[in-house]
Motif scaffolding. Structure first.
Motif, short mmCIF file in Angstrom:
data_model
loop_
_atom_site.label_atom_id
_atom_site.label_comp_id
_atom_site.label_asym_id
_atom_site.label_seq_id
_atom_site.Cartn_x
_atom_site.Cartn_y
_atom_site.Cartn_z
N ILE A 330 0.60 6.45 -4.03
CA ILE A 330 0.04 7.85 -3.54
C ILE A 330 -0.59 8.25 -3.87
CG2 ILE A 330 0.20 9.24 -1.38
CD1 ILE A 330 3.00 8.37 -1.71
N GLY A 331 -2.70 8.26 -3.78
CA GLY A 331 -3.41 8.84 -4.14
C GLY A 331 -3.29 8.18 -5.73
N HIS A 332 -2.71 9.45 -7.03
CA HIS A 332 -2.96 9.79 -8.26
C HIS A 332 -1.72 9.53 -8.64
CE1 HIS A 332 -3.88 13.88 -7.38
NE2 HIS A 332 -3.10 13.83 -7.97
N ALA A 333 -1.23 9.45 -7.90
CA ALA A 333 0.23 9.23 -8.67
C ALA A 333 0.67 8.05 -9.11
CB ALA A 333 1.38 8.72 -7.44
N ARG A 334 1.30 8.10 -10.86
CA ARG A 334 1.36 6.64 -11.29
C ARG A 334 2.78 5.95 -10.94
NH1 ARG A 334 0.85 9.55 -17.20
NH2 ARG A 334 -1.37 11.21 -16.16
N LYS A 335 3.26 6.84 -10.35
CA LYS A 335 5.19 5.32 -9.95
C LYS A 335 4.71 4.67 -8.51
CE LYS A 335 9.54 5.44 -9.40
NZ LYS A 335 11.14 6.55 -10.29
N PRO A 336 4.70 3.86 -8.51
CA PRO A 336 4.16 3.26 -6.88
C PRO A 336 6.01 3.75 -6.25
CG PRO A 336 5.32 0.97 -8.53
CD PRO A 336 4.78 2.81 -9.30
N PHE A 337 5.85 2.72 -5.05
CA PHE A 337 7.32 2.68 -4.17
C PHE A 337 7.20 1.82 -3.66
CE2 PHE A 337 4.02 4.59 -1.01
CZ PHE A 337 4.68 3.66 0.20
N ARG A 338 7.96 0.86 -3.06
CA ARG A 338 7.66 -0.25 -2.31
C ARG A 338 8.28 -0.26 -0.82
NH1 ARG A 338 8.82 -5.35 -3.95
NH2 ARG A 338 9.44 -4.55 -6.01
N LEU A 339 7.32 -0.92 0.10
CA LEU A 339 7.53 -0.65 1.45
C LEU A 339 8.53 -1.64 1.71
CD1 LEU A 339 5.81 0.60 3.68
CD2 LEU A 339 4.02 -1.03 3.51
N GLY A 340 9.34 -0.72 2.39
CA GLY A 340 10.35 -1.16 3.60
C GLY A 340 10.43 -1.94 4.09
N HIS A 341 10.01 -0.96 5.07
CA HIS A 341 9.57 -1.27 6.47
C HIS A 341 8.02 -1.01 7.01
CE1 HIS A 341 13.87 -1.42 7.52
NE2 HIS A 341 14.01 -1.43 6.29
N LEU A 342 7.64 -1.45 7.82
CA LEU A 342 6.63 -1.52 9.02
C LEU A 342 6.48 -1.68 10.10
CD1 LEU A 342 3.33 -1.39 7.74
CD2 LEU A 342 3.10 -3.58 7.92
N PHE A 343 6.01 -0.51 11.02
CA PHE A 343 6.10 -0.23 12.15
C PHE A 343 4.72 0.06 12.73
CE2 PHE A 343 9.71 1.31 10.16
CZ PHE A 343 10.43 0.97 10.56
#
Length: 686
Positions: A330-343
């Protein structure tokens, strides 16, 4: 490639995205119902009265029977996927409408044939043009009685330009429409199909010199050959097509769906969004590529904070492919997140999908750090990419709000924070001067809906009142003050003495603190304590309880004691000396003056200017807007504009709107100052 599967490029070319925009009452929601039914996504079109439309799914929308929030739907038809954002038409809800421009390739302005042009129409079409979107106008309700459709079309062309040309024309009393782009014959209700066809072709070929030459030599060009120049004309704003429909009867709906599929741009044909890489003046334009195979760029254009489902972000994929289990930043955040669901969204329904390609509008849920206007990406080098900021109107209508039950202050702040996340035209602040939590919106209706949401969605009861005006105090002449603080009650005492002078500064200069003490009369280690006391007095106010501004305080002299002098003593001495000086310096109470801009029908301008004068305001000029509408520009005291929208509604039959922007502070009239001083004296004594 496996047989039967389309290439990624072909899948991108099969996407269309548009936003239905325009004034309230234009019929956007019902037009979307008609399109969904025609595409086969629903079997029966819903109605506003029955509260069963796909896009107006919020309980509050169904209760009030009009759109309050932007809603997203999709439909599949003849191998194409169409994403539509249905937006509210009220000017108070433009914070829901404007962000939709960042999610689509085409802005469709829907007009009510009975009402004609309204100011909201001009605002939204202009905003779409500024974002570089392809634009189209749909005139709805063409089967209503006593219409002047030729006059409305001419009014549109006069307001928005001669590039507004009909793609079809109503026929048989508005019960059907006739295509004018591919077709040259037929009897329309007005004008001529042949002449409309000629005007369209001439407008389109103007962008391509080769076609101009062919047209001049051959007299006509097969419209089926004009796809590329047509898309160029749409991108450049050289053509704004006009279509006619009736969502109620279905007239023109099939033809509109055909126009969307055959003529409106896919993600590769529209203008790319206005991305920037870098910050501030150093930011450089960045062109996104609607390529499924490259790295991901997606933009969050709406946040939904559901009391039960949590936070959901609506986003448009501009580049790359989103898949479940994608790692995203997200933007300049250094830690990514895993996309669990997509709608994919269908109003209130969430349809889970495995992937989203460029041009898709989709949603992700339960990502706490997600926020409005966030850019999602999967490459660390894209950390400083953002979209050019939208120009939102400034929220200036304030409402002081507090929980009905003592102890719920923290929960109120949390809920308001969620609601502000959803709407970029809401603002919340806690005033240290007035000790109030104030919510600011675009109008009385905007704030009323926020209160309804608190009650209906969050079951939270609040108390409200008009916010106190943020007055200020200052001095109008120089004066000196003195205070000796001496305290002896056994043991170590307290001693500090301060002489100081106050003098006015030009308006807007703030506060200056000057140490002019000679010979160590006040040792250097105690001067910060003197300044602390002075600033405490400035913050509290002297004559009316409002902060002091625009003055210089010069510490001239003082005394100290080698044993009893302490910081607290000089804090108190500085504070009391400042109060004494201000009382002798002809203190004044200042009020905020605001620039005001009022849009209203021409016939109401005389009443508006007279009313402004009665409110101690002044008119600085007028400017033309839509035909029959003027913008009045002026200056007025903010204190005189409480509930001004109600007064403006009465003068303009509900058609007037206004915005304000802080200009400067100015002395209040003497009688107002006396009242404020008397009220402060009473409260201080209490």
């Amino acid at each position: 490639m496996p047989r039967g599967r389309a290439a990624p490029e072909a899948l991108v070319a099969s996407k269309r995205s548009l936003a239905l925009m325009g004034p309230a009452g234009a019929g956007k929601t019902l037009l979307l119902e008609a399109l969904l039914q025609r595409a086969g996504s629903i079997s029966v079109a819903g109605s506003i009265e029955r509260g069963n439309t796909v896009s107006d799914h919020d309980p509050l929308e169904r209760k009030l029977q009009h759109s309050l929030y932007a809603s997203v739907v999709h439909m599949d038809h003849q191998g194409l996927r169409l994403h539509v954002v249905d937006t509210p038409g009220g000017s108070d809800f433009i914070g829901q409408s404007l962000p939709a421009l960042e999610a689509v390739d085409t802005a469709v302005l829907v007009l009510n044939a009975q009402h004609g042009l309204e100011l909201m129409a001009s605002r939204m079409l202009e905003a779409a043009g500024q974002r570089g979107l392809c634009r189209m106008i749909v005139i709805n309700k063409i089967d209503a009685p006593d219409l002047d459709l030729p006059g409305l079309l001419e009014q549109i062309r006069s307001a928005f330009g001669r590039e507004c040309l009909p793609l079809n024309l109503p026929a048989q009393g508005g019960s059907q429409v006739l295509d004018c782009f591919y077709n040259i014959i037929g009897q329309a209700d007005f004008s001529s199909v042949g002449l409309a066809h000629q005007a369209l072709v001439e407008q389109v070929v103007e962008v391509d010199a080769a076609f101009v030459e062919r047209y001049l030599n051959e007299g006509d060009v097969d419209p089926r050959e004009l796809h590329a120049p047509l898309e160029q004309a749409l991108r450049e704003g050289h053509l704004i097509p006009v279509c006619f429909t009736s969502a109620r009867s279905g007239a023109g709906v099939a033809e509109l769906l055909d126009v969307i599929e055959r003529l409106l741009p896919n993600p590769a044909e529209g203008n790319p969004p206005q991305f920037l890489r870098g910050e501030g003046a150093e930011a450089q334009p960045l062109r996104s590529l609607p390529d499924p195979a490259t790295h991901v760029l997606a933009h969050v254009f709406k946040i939904i904070s559901d009391p039960y489902l949590g936070k959901m972000g609506l986003l448009r994929v501009h580049q790359g492919t989103l898949t479940r289990n994608s790692q995203l930043f997200i933007g300049h955040a250094r830690k990514p997140f895993r996309l669990g669901h997509l709608f994919l969204l269908q109003g209130a329904k969430h349809v889970e999908v495995d992937q989203a390609l460029p041009g898709e509008i989709c949603a992700i849920a339960k990502v706490d750090d997600l926020h409005f206007d966030a850019v999602l990406h999967d490459a660390p080098e894209d950390a400083h990419i953002h979209l050019k900021a939208l120009d939102f109107p400034q929220p200036v209508h304030g409402l002081a709000i507090s929980p009905a039950r003592h102890g719920d202050e923290q929960r109120l702040w949390e809920i308001l924070g969620r609601l502000v996340e959803e709407d970029p035209c809401l603002r919340i602040e806690h005033s240290s001067q007035t000790k109030e939590t104030v919510v600011y919106g675009l109008g009385e209706l905007h704030l009323r809906m926020l209160l309804e949401r608190l009650r209906e969605s969050y079951k939270f009861e609040v108390l409200t009142q008009p916010p106190r005006v943020a007055y200020r105090e200052t001095v109008s002449s120089a004066a000196e003050g003195h205070y000796r603080h001496k305290k002896q009650s056994g043991g170590a005492g307290q001693f500090g003495e301060v002489y100081l002078r106050v003098e006015p500064l030009p308006r807007g200069q703030g506060f200056e603190f000057v140490d002019a003490v000679k010979g160590g009369a006040i040792p250097g280690q105690f001067m910060p304590a003197v300044e602390k006391g002075v600033r405490a007095a400035l913050e509290r106010g002297v004559v009316a309880g409002y902060p002091l501004i625009d003055l210089r305080v010069t510490v001239l002299d003082g005394k100290h004691h080698s044993v009893d002098s302490k910081e607290i003593a000089f804090v108190t001495a500085g504070q009391r000396a400042l109060v004494a000086a201000v009382k002798e310096a002809r203190p004044q109470v200042l009020e905020p003056m605001v620039h005001i801009e009022i849009s209203a029908p021409e016939h109401a301008v005389g009443d508006i200017t007279g009313d402004l004068a009665a409110r101690r305001g002044q008119v600085n000029g007028t400017a033309s807007a839509l035909p029959g509408t003027l913008i009045v520009q002026g200056l007025a005291p903010l204190a005189e504009l409480a509930s001004y929208q109600t007064r403006l509604n009465a003068m303009t039959s509900g058609q007037g709107r206004y915005t304000v922007l802080l200009s400067h502070y100015e002395a209040v009239p003497p009688n107002t100052q006396n009242q404020l001083m008397a009220a402060y004296k009473v409260s201080d004594e209490e």
